[in-house]
Motif scaffolding. Structure first.
Motif, PDB file in Angstrom:
ATOM      1  N   THR A  45       0.974 -20.889  58.567  1.00  0.00           N
ATOM      2  CA  THR A  45      -0.483 -20.750  58.529  1.00  0.00           C
ATOM      3  C   THR A  45      -1.138 -21.812  59.403  1.00  0.00           C
ATOM      4  O   THR A  45      -2.178 -21.568  60.023  1.00  0.00           O
ATOM      5  CB  THR A  45      -0.974 -20.846  57.067  1.00  0.00           C
ATOM      6  N   ALA A  53      -4.056 -17.836  53.863  1.00  0.00           N
ATOM      7  CA  ALA A  53      -5.276 -17.727  54.671  1.00  0.00           C
ATOM      8  C   ALA A  53      -5.063 -16.561  55.635  1.00  0.00           C
ATOM      9  O   ALA A  53      -4.353 -16.677  56.637  1.00  0.00           O
ATOM     10  CB  ALA A  53      -5.534 -19.014  55.429  1.00  0.00           C
ATOM     11  N   SER A  54      -5.693 -15.445  55.318  1.00  0.00           N
ATOM     12  CA  SER A  54      -5.315 -14.185  55.961  1.00  0.00           C
ATOM     13  C   SER A  54      -5.588 -14.131  57.458  1.00  0.00           C
ATOM     14  O   SER A  54      -4.942 -13.369  58.165  1.00  0.00           O
ATOM     15  CB  SER A  54      -6.021 -13.026  55.262  1.00  0.00           C
ATOM     16  N   SER A  55      -6.540 -14.920  57.962  1.00  0.00           N
ATOM     17  CA  SER A  55      -6.797 -14.853  59.405  1.00  0.00           C
ATOM     18  C   SER A  55      -5.835 -15.758  60.181  1.00  0.00           C
ATOM     19  O   SER A  55      -5.911 -15.832  61.409  1.00  0.00           O
ATOM     20  CB  SER A  55      -8.256 -15.212  59.715  1.00  0.00           C
ATOM     21  N   ILE A  59     -11.448 -23.137  57.382  1.00  0.00           N
ATOM     22  CA  ILE A  59     -11.112 -21.706  57.357  1.00  0.00           C
ATOM     23  C   ILE A  59     -10.000 -21.435  56.341  1.00  0.00           C
ATOM     24  O   ILE A  59     -10.101 -20.528  55.512  1.00  0.00           O
ATOM     25  CB  ILE A  59     -10.692 -21.229  58.770  1.00  0.00           C
ATOM     26  N   GLU A 114     -10.498 -19.163  52.878  1.00  0.00           N
ATOM     27  CA  GLU A 114      -9.734 -17.925  52.699  1.00  0.00           C
ATOM     28  C   GLU A 114      -8.790 -18.042  51.499  1.00  0.00           C
ATOM     29  O   GLU A 114      -8.588 -17.077  50.760  1.00  0.00           O
ATOM     30  CB  GLU A 114      -8.991 -17.573  53.998  1.00  0.00           C
ATOM     31  N   SER A 174     -10.509 -17.417  48.153  1.00  0.00           N
ATOM     32  CA  SER A 174     -10.694 -15.991  47.910  1.00  0.00           C
ATOM     33  C   SER A 174      -9.355 -15.324  47.557  1.00  0.00           C
ATOM     34  O   SER A 174      -9.251 -14.599  46.564  1.00  0.00           O
ATOM     35  CB  SER A 174     -11.306 -15.369  49.170  1.00  0.00           C
ATOM     36  N   ASN A 175      -8.311 -15.595  48.341  1.00  0.00           N
ATOM     37  CA  ASN A 175      -7.013 -14.960  48.093  1.00  0.00           C
ATOM     38  C   ASN A 175      -6.424 -15.326  46.731  1.00  0.00           C
ATOM     39  O   ASN A 175      -5.740 -14.529  46.104  1.00  0.00           O
ATOM     40  CB  ASN A 175      -6.015 -15.355  49.189  1.00  0.00           C
ATOM     41  N   TYR A 200     -18.009 -22.320  56.742  1.00  0.00           N
ATOM     42  CA  TYR A 200     -17.100 -21.260  57.200  1.00  0.00           C
ATOM     43  C   TYR A 200     -17.544 -20.685  58.544  1.00  0.00           C
ATOM     44  O   TYR A 200     -16.753 -20.590  59.484  1.00  0.00           O
ATOM     45  CB  TYR A 200     -16.989 -20.159  56.137  1.00  0.00           C
ATOM     46  N   GLN A 213     -15.709 -20.901  62.169  1.00  0.00           N
ATOM     47  CA  GLN A 213     -15.320 -19.704  62.938  1.00  0.00           C
ATOM     48  C   GLN A 213     -15.852 -19.778  64.365  1.00  0.00           C
ATOM     49  O   GLN A 213     -15.249 -19.241  65.295  1.00  0.00           O
ATOM     50  CB  GLN A 213     -15.839 -18.431  62.250  1.00  0.00           C
TER      51      GLN A 213
END
Lengths: 104, 487
Positions: free
Chosen positions: B175, B207-209, B311, B315, B318-319, B373, B377
């Motif tokens: 990640t 962290a999905s992104s 970031i 994330e 949330s996850n 956030y 980004q």
């Protein structure tokens, strides 16, 4: 505008995050969080008004697939990791007053 | 020489040709794990019976069918944040203790189809949050080169298992450097593919992104072998890229005239001089073999750690909201539903995970989203653009992997920010989505040093080819001696 967090702010965030926090833990956590927030406040120095955010790092289009009926997990498989399961349902502590709410 | 010293490529070829049986290979791997893992602690779960069954399946196949298997009889270890149907998956967290996934991750299914033998699940920092594998809820992993030191993290178990020759191949996830930093610390090859090249269906999301699954191996050729099996689109993961993942994997590259970019921001005084010296020596060798060293600049590098952690934590918060004591894993008591959620999460998550959830929740909360956030980004765009500009001038970028040699267990536990700052050279590849690979290039004071390579998006094949040239030019033996009693 980045500001440091008070004990009450941290309690509020912990509630949002659904994390129980003891009063004894608060000072250390508050101090660590503020140290990190102070560090990341360096980003304020950069003018990003005209910069687009990166939401997808590699350009992607939504991939399409055929809408075919496929086998899916049987309910008992999908439920098998639940700490408390009965009658194909996840059981949770009672939310409202009244009768019932217990698995049979 | 036993099969535990062999490369994955050699094992697969010998099993395919019937020279040795998969059973012999798996027995040797399990024996080595039995002998050394008490000291190293690379595994959270060793799957003896499943691995032996898989070996029997490979051995019993008709020869013509066995010959089609790219990983015939190759023992592979899987990081324990990748789900497996017939073994536990914990992500090294109490909150997932006892969890058994009802399905295999796509990468695991592809390993099985390729004839690999999954010997177990490896240790990590809880939910892949950490750089030392000390933040596992179960036990720390130790560096096979020096058992008093950390193996790096978060894929520390996978890197240590490969370095200690328990397995020739392992899967990790990266990640912000979680494959590459432990690869450098343990003296093995570790690759983070281009974002989207490998399916993440069945990877426990951090962290999905940024998250990406990738290989750890002792040689670049073995890393390529594993990458070829796991890469490619997947109907179960809409973020997995379409198109031929194998494209360019057999590309021939020459060092002659190859433009290697050296970003000046990565070669400062902040890096241990012993690492700088090993890296400089490797770059000299490449230059005398015909490569051109070109200084480039990635000017937003000083902002990378802030950008990355904002970031990643947002994330993650949330996850990780799905761990609520209802659907899987542990449940603690509670007066009512809310109390049950809060108690379960307080008892189930470790300190570092809670810290990141809190920071991430704050960064996403009303009134702060734009400042944290969204701002991060936007800076991420600037960091990406730095790479785009640099890759106009050079074919590939080379840097140190870490500012420091492997540190001692416990040395950094008290200062999380210090631990975050040590990820400075690896987080940028994740922010830019580009492929990145670490190759061991030498030893300093008995500890390994890895050189990090970065290439433009989708140039995974080219990156592997360049790394292989580096491996040949700098001449590191794949079975170089390990520290302690593990030689």
């Amino acid at each position: 505008m980045i500001m440091s967090l008070s004990d009450d702010d941290v309690r509020y965030v912990a509630r949002l995050a659904r994390l129980k926090m003891g009063n004894d833990e608060l000072p250390t956590i508050c101090q660590t969080l503020n140290r990190v927030l102070e560090y990341v406040s360096q980003l304020e120095a950069l003018d990003t008004a005209a910069i687009k955010p990166t939401m997808h790092v590699i350009p992607v289009s939504a991939p399409m697939r055929d809408d075919r009926v496929r086998a899916s997990l049987p309910p008992q498989e999908a439920l098998r990791n639940g700490p408390r399961v009965a009658a194909q349902m996840f059981f949770v502590p009672q939310i409202m007053d009244g009768e019932g709410g217990q698995p049979t | 020489m036993t099969t535990t010293d062999w490369t994955a490529g050699r094992i697969a070829a010998a099993v395919r040709d019937g020279e040795i049986s998969a059973r012999e290979v798996v027995d040797a791997a399990l024996a080595r794990i039995e002998r050394y893992d008490g000291d190293v602690g690379a595994f959270l779960h060793v799957e003896q019976s499943g691995a032996r069954r898989a070996a029997a399946t490979v051995d019993n196949l008709p020869a013509a069918q066995r010959r089609t298997l790219p990983l015939a009889g190759v023992p592979v270890a899987v990081k324990d944040n990748v789900v497996t149907r017939d073994m536990p998956t914990t992500a090294a967290s109490r909150i997932l203790e006892g969890f058994r996934a009802p399905f295999d991750a796509t990468v695991v299914a592809r390993l099985r189809q390729a004839g690999a033998l999954i010997v177990g699940k490896t240790n990590l920092d809880e939910f892949a949050m950490g750089s030392s594998t000390e933040h596992s809820a179960f036990h720390p992993t130790r560096n096979p080169w020096d058992l008093t030191r950390v193996p790096g993290g978060s894929s520390g178990g996978s890197a240590a298992a490969v370095a200690a020759r328990m397995v020739p191949l392992a899967l990790g996830s990266d990640t912000g450097g979680s494959i590459r930093q432990p690869a450098a610390y343990c003296g093995v090859v570790g690759m983070k593919p281009t974002y989207g090249r490998v399916s993440r269906f069945g990877l426990i999301a951090f962290a999905s992104s940024l998250d990406q699954i990738g290989p750890l191996a002792r040689t670049v050729a073995d890393a390529r072998l594993l990458y070829r099996v796991i890469a490619g689109s997947d109907p179960c993961d809409s973020t997995a890229l379409e198109g031929d993942a194998g494209e360019g994997l057999d590309e021939a590259v020459s060092l002659n005239g190859l433009r290697i970019g050296l970003p000046r921001e990565y070669f400062g005084d902040g890096t241990d001089r012993r690492i700088r010296s090993v890296v400089a020596h490797a770059l000299d060798r490449l230059e005398s073999s015909g490569a051109r060293l070109v200084e480039v600049s990635l000017p937003h590098t000083p902002y990378a750690i802030s950008t990355y952690y904002l970031i990643a934590m947002a994330e993650a918060s949330s996850n990780l909201s799905r761990y609520d004591g209802v659907r899987y894993g542990m449940r603690a008591g509670g007066r009512d539903l809310l109390d049950m959620y809060e108690t379960t999460r307080a008892e189930g998550f470790g300190a570092e995970v809670k810290r990141r959830i809190l920071l991430g929740t704050h960064a996403l909360s009303a009134g702060y989203y734009d400042a944290y956030y969204l701002k991060a980004q936007k800076v991420r765009t600037l960091i990406r653009q730095d790479f785009d500009t640099a890759f106009l001038e050079v074919d590939v970028i080379a840097t140190p992997t870490t500012p420091d040699l492997p540190f001692r267990l416990g040395e950094r536990e008290t200062d999380p920010l210090q631990m975050y700052l040590s990820d400075i050279f690896t987080v940028t590849s994740n922010l830019a989505g580009i492929p990145s690979l670490v190759v061991p290039v030498g030893v300093a004071d008995g500890l390994p040093v890895g050189l990090q390579w970065m290439a433009p998006p989708l140039a995974d094949g080219r990156l592997l080819a360049i790394a292989e040239l580096c491996e040949k030019t700098v001449a590191i033996e794949p079975n170089w001696p390990l520290g302690g009693t593990m030689s």
